[in-house]
Design a protein around this motif. Structure first.
Motif, short mmCIF file in Angstrom:
data_model
loop_
_atom_site.label_atom_id
_atom_site.label_comp_id
_atom_site.label_asym_id
_atom_site.label_seq_id
_atom_site.Cartn_x
_atom_site.Cartn_y
_atom_site.Cartn_z
N PHE A 26 0.82 -1.21 0.00
CA PHE A 26 0.00 0.00 0.00
C PHE A 26 0.86 1.27 0.00
N ALA A 27 2.05 1.16 0.53
CA ALA A 27 2.98 2.30 0.45
C ALA A 27 3.38 2.54 -1.00
N LEU A 28 3.61 1.46 -1.74
CA LEU A 28 3.96 1.58 -3.15
C LEU A 28 2.79 2.13 -3.96
N LEU A 29 1.57 1.71 -3.62
CA LEU A 29 0.39 2.26 -4.30
C LEU A 29 0.30 3.77 -4.07
N THR A 30 0.59 4.18 -2.84
CA THR A 30 0.56 5.61 -2.52
C THR A 30 1.65 6.36 -3.28
N SER A 31 2.76 5.67 -3.55
CA SER A 31 3.90 6.32 -4.21
C SER A 31 3.58 6.75 -5.64
N ILE A 32 2.48 6.25 -6.20
CA ILE A 32 2.07 6.70 -7.53
C ILE A 32 1.89 8.21 -7.54
N ALA A 33 1.44 8.74 -6.39
CA ALA A 33 1.24 10.19 -6.28
C ALA A 33 2.55 10.96 -6.43
N LEU A 34 3.68 10.31 -6.13
CA LEU A 34 4.97 10.99 -6.23
C LEU A 34 5.35 11.30 -7.67
N ILE A 35 4.69 10.61 -8.61
CA ILE A 35 4.96 10.88 -10.03
C ILE A 35 4.66 12.34 -10.35
N ALA A 36 3.69 12.90 -9.63
CA ALA A 36 3.30 14.28 -9.86
C ALA A 36 4.44 15.25 -9.54
N ALA A 37 5.39 14.81 -8.72
CA ALA A 37 6.48 15.69 -8.30
C ALA A 37 7.66 15.67 -9.26
N ILE A 38 7.62 14.78 -10.28
CA ILE A 38 8.73 14.67 -11.20
C ILE A 38 8.80 15.90 -12.11
N LYS A 39 9.89 16.63 -12.01
CA LYS A 39 10.10 17.83 -12.82
C LYS A 39 11.53 17.86 -13.34
N PHE A 40 11.68 18.35 -14.58
CA PHE A 40 13.00 18.55 -15.15
C PHE A 40 13.08 19.99 -15.65
N ASP A 41 13.96 20.76 -15.07
CA ASP A 41 14.18 22.13 -15.52
C ASP A 41 15.64 22.28 -15.93
N ILE A 42 15.89 22.10 -17.22
CA ILE A 42 17.25 22.19 -17.75
C ILE A 42 17.29 23.34 -18.75
N GLY A 43 17.68 24.50 -18.28
CA GLY A 43 17.71 25.68 -19.14
C GLY A 43 16.31 26.01 -19.64
N PRO A 44 16.17 26.10 -20.96
CA PRO A 44 14.84 26.43 -21.51
C PRO A 44 13.86 25.26 -21.49
N VAL A 45 14.38 24.06 -21.26
CA VAL A 45 13.53 22.86 -21.26
C VAL A 45 12.93 22.65 -19.87
N LYS A 46 11.61 22.76 -19.81
CA LYS A 46 10.91 22.55 -18.55
C LYS A 46 9.89 21.43 -18.75
N PHE A 47 10.03 20.40 -17.93
CA PHE A 47 9.15 19.24 -18.07
C PHE A 47 8.55 18.88 -16.72
N HIS A 48 7.24 18.87 -16.63
CA HIS A 48 6.53 18.48 -15.42
C HIS A 48 5.58 17.35 -15.81
N LEU A 49 5.85 16.15 -15.29
CA LEU A 49 5.10 14.96 -15.72
C LEU A 49 3.60 15.11 -15.49
N ALA A 50 3.21 15.71 -14.38
CA ALA A 50 1.78 15.85 -14.08
C ALA A 50 1.07 16.71 -15.12
N GLU A 51 1.82 17.60 -15.77
CA GLU A 51 1.22 18.49 -16.77
C GLU A 51 1.07 17.82 -18.14
N GLN A 52 1.55 16.58 -18.26
CA GLN A 52 1.43 15.85 -19.53
C GLN A 52 0.07 15.17 -19.67
N GLY A 53 -0.77 15.33 -18.66
CA GLY A 53 -2.13 14.79 -18.74
C GLY A 53 -2.33 13.42 -18.13
N ILE A 54 -1.30 12.89 -17.44
CA ILE A 54 -1.45 11.53 -16.89
C ILE A 54 -2.45 11.47 -15.75
N PHE A 55 -2.76 12.61 -15.13
CA PHE A 55 -3.72 12.63 -14.04
C PHE A 55 -5.04 13.29 -14.45
#
Length: 275
Positions: A26-55
């Motif tokens: 159940f801890a692993l099931l809850t960890s699915i929510a952590l996917i929302a926190a995945i962000k990549f900000d490398i210069g002009p490239v900004k990537f936020h997984l939650a903003e890709q529509g998965i939720f």
């Protein structure tokens, strides 16, 4: 039913390994929510997984049930160790001496399987609702309630998978061997699939559809190529990723038949065996 469930819950309550595995699951099931926190900000490239529509609703039902089903192995360990403990601790023989029939014993295990699958499904439902309301661009009631069949497929998939584990636990009596047997079966299906692609590629999907693990896998197909961003990239390189992602009634029926087979042969094996 409640009497048989109480017996199994009592056993689980005093099994430290099972409690740890359930907590991890159940801890692993809850960890699915952590996917929302995945962000990549490398210069002009900004990537936020939650903003890709998965939720987004209703896609979240597909995505979360697929991701959650990956962790089902932890509850499989609970099921097979539960059976192994019955033999090693001689509680199976004691239950039968105390008046529990072999049919009631199998039913008690199957009710436990259904209980674990039900709690898992409700947990995924609540987690998905919370994430959906937090990140989805669409929160209309008609959209939220679309694609709920993925939750049904998730429940059916867990019941079948745990029933398979229950059968193997009764068959080999040892949790490690039961898990090993499951892995061997999975490899055998994979080998058969490879051979089928080699010999008769046009019929392989229909052939594999009726095997237990492949049938369970077909209930919830991978959701990633359903994302619009992935489709856009695929079109740019000339790939067509369009396919039917819906839950197919025939796949549900096949998995239900396998569930019946697993439980029936679990009972037949226990009935025949001299304890």
């Amino acid at each position: 039913m409640l009497r048989l469930l109480n017996i199994e819950i009592h056993k689980l309550k005093y099994n430290r390994a099972s409690k740890i595995l359930i907590v991890i699951y159940f801890a692993l099931l809850t960890s699915i929510a952590l996917i929302a926190a995945i962000k990549f900000d490398i210069g002009p490239v900004k990537f936020h997984l939650a903003e890709q529509g998965i939720f987004n609703f209703p896609y979240i039902w597909h995505f979360n049930t697929f991701m959650a089903s990956i962790f089902k192995f932890f509850l499989l360990l609970v099921i097979v160790s539960m059976m192994a403990n019955e033999y090693s601790n001689k509680t199976l023989k004691q239950n039968l001496i105390d008046g529990l029939s072999k049919k009631e014993f199998i039913l008690s295990k199957f009710y436990t399987v259904i209980l674990l699958a039900t709690i898992s499904t409700i947990f995924v439902f609540i987690t998905s609702l919370v994430l959906g309301f937090a990140y989805s661009d669409f929160t209309e009631f008609s959209i939220i309630t679309s694609d709920l069949e993925y939750l049904v497929a998730f429940f059916v998939k867990l019941v079948a998978f745990f029933s398979f584990g229950l059968f193997l636990g009764i068959l080999v009596k040892r949790s490690a061997f039961a898990v090993g047997a499951m892995l061997v079966w999975a490899m055998a299906e994979g080998f058969l699939k490879g051979m089928a692609y080699w010999k008769m590629e046009e019929h392989v999907d229909m052939l594999m559809r009726f095997l237990p693990l492949e049938a369970m896998s077909n209930l919830i197909k991978e959701p990633f190529t359903r994302l619009s961003a992935v489709k856009t990239v695929a079109k740019q390189v000339g790939e067509d990723l369009s396919k039917d992602f819906t839950v197919q009634p025939l796949d549900v029926l096949i998995v239900l038949v396998w569930t019946f087979i697993f439980i029936y042969f679990s009972y037949a094996l226990l009935k025949k065996r001299d304890l």
